[in-house]
Design an enzyme around this catalytic site. Structure first.
Site, PDB file in Angstrom:
ATOM      1  N   ASP A  42     -17.170  -7.083  38.408  1.00 14.64           N
ATOM      2  CA  ASP A  42     -15.825  -6.903  37.875  1.00 14.64           C
ATOM      3  C   ASP A  42     -14.821  -6.891  39.039  1.00 14.64           C
ATOM      4  O   ASP A  42     -15.060  -6.286  40.083  1.00 14.64           O
ATOM      5  CB  ASP A  42     -15.728  -5.587  37.098  1.00 14.64           C
ATOM      6  N   GLU A  49      -9.336  -6.902  26.808  1.00 14.30           N
ATOM      7  CA  GLU A  49      -8.366  -7.730  27.538  1.00 14.30           C
ATOM      8  C   GLU A  49      -8.768  -9.201  27.538  1.00 14.30           C
ATOM      9  O   GLU A  49      -7.909 -10.078  27.452  1.00 14.30           O
ATOM     10  CB  GLU A  49      -8.260  -7.253  28.991  1.00 14.30           C
ATOM     11  N   VAL A  50     -10.043  -9.458  27.725  1.00 13.32           N
ATOM     12  CA  VAL A  50     -10.504 -10.843  27.854  1.00 13.32           C
ATOM     13  C   VAL A  50     -11.303 -11.210  26.596  1.00 13.32           C
ATOM     14  O   VAL A  50     -12.333 -10.601  26.309  1.00 13.32           O
ATOM     15  CB  VAL A  50     -11.384 -11.013  29.113  1.00 13.32           C
ATOM     16  N   HIS A  63     -18.133  -9.726  26.529  1.00 10.70           N
ATOM     17  CA  HIS A  63     -18.701  -9.265  27.799  1.00 10.70           C
ATOM     18  C   HIS A  63     -19.172  -7.837  27.647  1.00 10.70           C
ATOM     19  O   HIS A  63     -18.587  -7.053  26.900  1.00 10.70           O
ATOM     20  CB  HIS A  63     -17.688  -9.364  28.948  1.00 10.70           C
TER      21      HIS A  63
END
Ligand code: AMP
Length: 121
Positions: free
Chosen positions: A35, A100-101, A105
């Site tokens: 990260d 956020e993405v 994940h």
């Protein structure tokens, strides 16, 4: 539920090699990388290479091979990245999850005591 995948998200760009990443482990269906803003001494992100928005999307629509590969990769990582004393996995989804993405994940965090699961509301 309908899942609309945005191919311009940052992890899609990482998978296409358009932006760099610090790869920890790569398999046929899965990529693990550090990260960029670590929140613990160990902070690794694990993503499928397929176009899945969130964990529920992946769990519903991914192939058995993708799901097996993802989970075995998590197991391999937990043996090698320095989380023998314990770890936490987190997968944020959509608005309430503060994702956020928008590419599924899993965060693997460890390397220090992590405190309680959630801060008090
Ligand atoms: P979230 O979607 O809230 O579960 O978290 C997205 C995570 O992606 C955050 O922890 C970010 O620090 C991380 N992140 C964003 N861009 C990158 C990048 N280019 N490389 C590695 N990690 C990233």
């Amino acid at each position: 539920m309908r899942f609309d995948y945005d191919p311009e998200n940052i992890f899609a760009k990482i998978l296409r090699g358009e932006i760099p990443n610090k790869t920890v482990l790569e398999t046929e269906h899965t990529l693990a990388f550090e990260d960029i803003r670590p929140q613990a001494p160990v902070h690794v992100l694990v993503i499928p290479k397929g176009a899945y928005v969130s964990q529920d999307h992946f769990a519903r629509d991914a192939t058995d091979a993708e799901i097996l590969d993802f989970n075995r990769t998590v197991a391999k990582l937990c043996e090698t990245i320095g989380v023998e004393e314990g770890f936490r996995t987190i997968s944020n989804a959509r608005g309430h999850g503060v994702q956020e993405v928008p590419h599924f994940h899993m965060h693997i965090l460890g390397g220090r005591p992590l405190g309680r699961m959630l801060a008090p509301a």
